[in-house]
Design a protein around this motif. Structure first.
Motif, PDB file in Angstrom:
ATOM      1  N   HIS A  11       1.000  -1.254  -0.082  1.00  0.00           N
ATOM      2  CA  HIS A  11       0.010  -0.054   0.183  1.00  0.00           C
ATOM      3  C   HIS A  11       0.927   1.264  -0.075  1.00  0.00           C
ATOM      4  CE1 HIS A  11       0.919  -0.515   4.274  1.00  0.00           C
ATOM      5  NE2 HIS A  11       0.419   0.832   4.345  1.00  0.00           N
ATOM      6  N   LEU A  12       2.113   1.206   0.664  1.00  0.00           N
ATOM      7  CA  LEU A  12       2.955   2.348   0.697  1.00  0.00           C
ATOM      8  C   LEU A  12       3.507   2.528  -0.646  1.00  0.00           C
ATOM      9  CD1 LEU A  12       4.487   2.121   4.195  1.00  0.00           C
ATOM     10  CD2 LEU A  12       2.699   3.656   3.346  1.00  0.00           C
ATOM     11  N   LEU A  13       3.945   1.442  -1.355  1.00  0.00           N
ATOM     12  CA  LEU A  13       4.541   1.411  -2.626  1.00  0.00           C
ATOM     13  C   LEU A  13       3.672   2.281  -3.588  1.00  0.00           C
ATOM     14  CD1 LEU A  13       7.139   0.370  -4.412  1.00  0.00           C
ATOM     15  CD2 LEU A  13       5.608  -1.525  -4.771  1.00  0.00           C
ATOM     16  N   GLU A  14       2.472   1.601  -3.720  1.00  0.00           N
ATOM     17  CA  GLU A  14       1.539   2.097  -4.453  1.00  0.00           C
ATOM     18  C   GLU A  14       1.338   3.697  -4.311  1.00  0.00           C
ATOM     19  OE1 GLU A  14      -1.240  -1.659  -5.872  1.00  0.00           O
ATOM     20  OE2 GLU A  14      -1.786  -0.634  -3.874  1.00  0.00           O
ATOM     21  N   GLN A  15       0.871   3.999  -2.980  1.00  0.00           N
ATOM     22  CA  GLN A  15       0.416   5.551  -2.544  1.00  0.00           C
ATOM     23  C   GLN A  15       2.075   6.347  -2.855  1.00  0.00           C
ATOM     24  OE1 GLN A  15      -0.817   5.420   1.303  1.00  0.00           O
ATOM     25  NE2 GLN A  15      -2.368   4.133   0.908  1.00  0.00           N
ATOM     26  N   ASN A  16       3.107   6.117  -2.514  1.00  0.00           N
ATOM     27  CA  ASN A  16       3.958   6.819  -2.447  1.00  0.00           C
ATOM     28  C   ASN A  16       5.122   6.764  -3.607  1.00  0.00           C
ATOM     29  OD1 ASN A  16       3.893   8.220   0.292  1.00  0.00           O
ATOM     30  ND2 ASN A  16       3.240   6.145   0.362  1.00  0.00           N
ATOM     31  N   ILE A  17       5.137   5.732  -4.346  1.00  0.00           N
ATOM     32  CA  ILE A  17       6.165   5.475  -5.414  1.00  0.00           C
ATOM     33  C   ILE A  17       5.689   5.316  -7.009  1.00  0.00           C
ATOM     34  CG2 ILE A  17       8.082   4.200  -6.218  1.00  0.00           C
ATOM     35  CD1 ILE A  17       8.619   5.634  -3.708  1.00  0.00           C
ATOM     36  N   LEU A  18       4.639   4.079  -6.820  1.00  0.00           N
ATOM     37  CA  LEU A  18       4.064   3.833  -8.138  1.00  0.00           C
ATOM     38  C   LEU A  18       3.192   4.774  -8.670  1.00  0.00           C
ATOM     39  CD1 LEU A  18       3.373   0.007  -7.636  1.00  0.00           C
ATOM     40  CD2 LEU A  18       5.383   1.083  -8.629  1.00  0.00           C
ATOM     41  N   SER A  19       2.462   5.669  -7.953  1.00  0.00           N
ATOM     42  CA  SER A  19       1.494   6.472  -8.436  1.00  0.00           C
ATOM     43  C   SER A  19       2.087   7.505  -8.939  1.00  0.00           C
ATOM     44  CB  SER A  19       0.583   6.963  -7.270  1.00  0.00           C
ATOM     45  OG  SER A  19       1.412   7.666  -6.315  1.00  0.00           O
ATOM     46  N   LYS A  20       3.412   7.905  -8.630  1.00  0.00           N
ATOM     47  CA  LYS A  20       4.183   8.947  -9.465  1.00  0.00           C
ATOM     48  C   LYS A  20       4.968   8.997 -10.689  1.00  0.00           C
ATOM     49  CE  LYS A  20       4.530  10.733  -4.548  1.00  0.00           C
ATOM     50  NZ  LYS A  20       5.510  11.270  -3.419  1.00  0.00           N
ATOM     51  N   ILE A  21       4.989   7.355 -11.008  1.00  0.00           N
ATOM     52  CA  ILE A  21       6.063   7.197 -12.351  1.00  0.00           C
ATOM     53  C   ILE A  21       5.186   6.086 -13.095  1.00  0.00           C
ATOM     54  CG2 ILE A  21       8.022   7.347 -10.786  1.00  0.00           C
ATOM     55  CD1 ILE A  21       7.961   4.248 -10.423  1.00  0.00           C
ATOM     56  N   GLN A  22       3.834   6.467 -13.407  1.00  0.00           N
ATOM     57  CA  GLN A  22       3.152   5.795 -14.275  1.00  0.00           C
ATOM     58  C   GLN A  22       3.390   6.185 -15.769  1.00  0.00           C
ATOM     59  OE1 GLN A  22       0.920   3.162 -13.877  1.00  0.00           O
ATOM     60  NE2 GLN A  22       1.817   3.724 -11.690  1.00  0.00           N
ATOM     61  N   PRO A  23       3.629   5.121 -16.913  1.00  0.00           N
ATOM     62  CA  PRO A  23       4.134   5.481 -18.159  1.00  0.00           C
ATOM     63  C   PRO A  23       3.499   6.461 -18.704  1.00  0.00           C
ATOM     64  CG  PRO A  23       4.044   3.112 -17.777  1.00  0.00           C
ATOM     65  CD  PRO A  23       3.454   3.766 -16.560  1.00  0.00           C
ATOM     66  N   GLN A  24       4.133   7.435 -19.513  1.00  0.00           N
ATOM     67  CA  GLN A  24       3.654   8.482 -20.398  1.00  0.00           C
ATOM     68  C   GLN A  24       3.826   8.253 -21.806  1.00  0.00           C
ATOM     69  OE1 GLN A  24       1.943  11.129 -18.678  1.00  0.00           O
ATOM     70  NE2 GLN A  24       2.283   9.762 -16.691  1.00  0.00           N
ATOM     71  N   ARG A  25       5.011   7.601 -22.085  1.00  0.00           N
ATOM     72  CA  ARG A  25       5.248   7.254 -23.607  1.00  0.00           C
ATOM     73  C   ARG A  25       4.660   6.099 -24.072  1.00  0.00           C
ATOM     74  NH1 ARG A  25      10.300  10.027 -25.531  1.00  0.00           N
ATOM     75  NH2 ARG A  25      10.205   8.557 -26.814  1.00  0.00           N
ATOM     76  N   LYS A  26       4.338   6.017 -25.433  1.00  0.00           N
ATOM     77  CA  LYS A  26       3.670   4.856 -25.819  1.00  0.00           C
ATOM     78  C   LYS A  26       4.487   3.690 -25.974  1.00  0.00           C
ATOM     79  CE  LYS A  26       3.501   6.533 -30.467  1.00  0.00           C
ATOM     80  NZ  LYS A  26       4.855   6.670 -31.059  1.00  0.00           N
ATOM     81  N   GLU A  27       5.673   3.971 -26.049  1.00  0.00           N
ATOM     82  CA  GLU A  27       6.894   2.926 -25.980  1.00  0.00           C
ATOM     83  C   GLU A  27       6.715   2.063 -24.948  1.00  0.00           C
ATOM     84  OE1 GLU A  27       8.380   6.675 -28.501  1.00  0.00           O
ATOM     85  OE2 GLU A  27       7.716   6.308 -26.648  1.00  0.00           O
ATOM     86  N   ILE A  28       6.293   2.398 -23.770  1.00  0.00           N
ATOM     87  CA  ILE A  28       6.442   1.624 -22.628  1.00  0.00           C
ATOM     88  C   ILE A  28       5.439   0.902 -22.779  1.00  0.00           C
ATOM     89  CG2 ILE A  28       6.885   1.803 -20.289  1.00  0.00           C
ATOM     90  CD1 ILE A  28       9.023   3.213 -21.969  1.00  0.00           C
ATOM     91  N   LEU A  29       5.650  -0.385 -22.941  1.00  0.00           N
ATOM     92  CA  LEU A  29       4.527  -1.291 -22.806  1.00  0.00           C
ATOM     93  C   LEU A  29       4.131  -1.908 -21.574  1.00  0.00           C
ATOM     94  CD1 LEU A  29       5.284  -3.679 -25.858  1.00  0.00           C
ATOM     95  CD2 LEU A  29       3.721  -1.898 -25.931  1.00  0.00           C
ATOM     96  N   VAL A  30       5.024  -1.910 -20.596  1.00  0.00           N
ATOM     97  CA  VAL A  30       4.794  -2.664 -19.155  1.00  0.00           C
ATOM     98  C   VAL A  30       5.772  -1.458 -18.289  1.00  0.00           C
ATOM     99  CG1 VAL A  30       5.001  -4.204 -17.249  1.00  0.00           C
ATOM    100  CG2 VAL A  30       4.411  -4.693 -19.685  1.00  0.00           C
TER     101      VAL A  30
END
Length: 327
Positions: A11-30
């Motif tokens: 829950h801390l990983l999702e709230q504090n890390i992953l929520s801030k680094i979601q892919p923006q470029r279409k080349e990033i598949l995962v």
């Protein structure tokens, strides 16, 4: 908020890390996500698969472990690892022989896996109090054959390779050898130390990718139960796991009993979990290659559970690895 040693709670990983680094470029598949071992970049018909990991829970053989864990991650996407970037952070008063030994161990394993060490960084620093090794592994494969942790389907069988607690058993046997010599006989202790030779899951990952699996995830911090929860979470499904079907070596059980830790929550690099609807074909191929694989459950709708003594117990998000209670 004071954090426990080990990976951040989900829950801390999702709230504090992953929520801030979601892919923006279409080349990033995962991109980064709970239960995902690798990032994947689109290169047309081919993909570039990348994974990075540090070794922080071991002292002995860290050069070997560093190569294995990142290569295992890339292989969990069903592709062959090609190159490794290796970073060594050595504590103050280290000697060149210690650093050379880490590199020699890493080079030996990389050569065995046909992986090139293509760069990295080495320094002595007061920022660490013991040797830390971090690796970034690069692999490539065909986009149409891409496997991730998030493709499990209802009705799939859940399969694991080898046995639970593999890496943690080897680490404890080596790093706590003097203590264990008083409670584990010499032959069993040597067996546990030799588990270090079983930490590669590259062959299993590539073979599973060729045969066909819907999802795959290598088992690291948090042990087999943590990896199963992460795979189910990534796929937005549930899993029903039969605890009695999970392979567990007697020496692992004895070492864990001595340290009063749970082998099912013990770091297990070398073990791969996967879901498939081609179970018989996959098991036959594994057997043909002399590889151990066991059906331990099913993908289900609803919440993930482990069946223990006939009772269904909710599968919990991984906590700090059991290894950190000892080292």
């Amino acid at each position: 908020m004071i954090l426990e040693i080990g990976k951040l709670p989900t829950h801390l990983l999702e709230q504090n890390i992953l929520s801030k680094i979601q892919p923006q470029r279409k080349e990033i598949l995962v991109g980064a996500g709970v239960g995902e071992d690798c990032s994947v970049i689109d290169f047309g018909e081919e993909i570039c698969v990348l994974s990075t990991d540090p070794i922080t829970g071991a002292i002995d053989s860290i050069g070997k472990l560093a190569i294995h864990i990142s290569c295992n991650d890339v292989a969990s996407n069903g592709v062959e690892p090609l190159g490794i970037l290796l970073t060594i952070l050595a504590p103050e008063n280290s000697n060149i022989e210690d650093i050379s030994q880490v590199l020699n161990d890493a080079k030996k394993i990389a050569r065995a896996l046909n992986v090139e060490i293509i760069g990295g960084h080495t320094e002595v620093t007061t920022a660490v109090n013991r040797m830390v090794v971090s690796t970034t592994c690069i692999g490539k494969g065909k986009k149409r054959h891409m496997i991730t942790s998030n493709g499990a389907k209802y009705g799939d069988d859940v399969i694991m390779t080898k046995w639970a607690g593999l890496e943690g058993t080897a680490i404890l046997a080596r790093d706590k050898k003097r203590e264990l010599e008083d409670v584990i006989d010499e032959e069993k202790l040597q067996e546990a130390m030799n588990f270090m030779e079983d930490i590669s899951a590259v062959q299993e990952g590539i073979l599973a990718g060729k045969v066909g699996v819907t999802a795959m995830h290598d088992v690291t911090e948090g042990g087999i139960l943590g990896a199963l929860w992460e795979l189910a979470e990534a796929s937005q499904v549930g899993v029903e796991i039969q605890e009695e079907q999970i392979p567990l070596k007697k020496v692992t059980r004895e070492i864990c009993q001595h340290f009063r830790i749970d082998p099912l929550g013990l770091i297990s690099s070398g073990v791969m979990v996967m879901t498939t609807n081609h179970t018989e074909k996959l098991l036959a191929k594994f057997k043909e290659k002399g590889l151990q694989a066991t059906v331990i459950g099913k993908v289900i709708e609803g919440k993930s559970v482990i069946v223990r003594n006939g009772k269904k117990i909710p599968l919990q998000p991984p906590k700090s690895d059991e290894l950190f209670k000892v080292i």
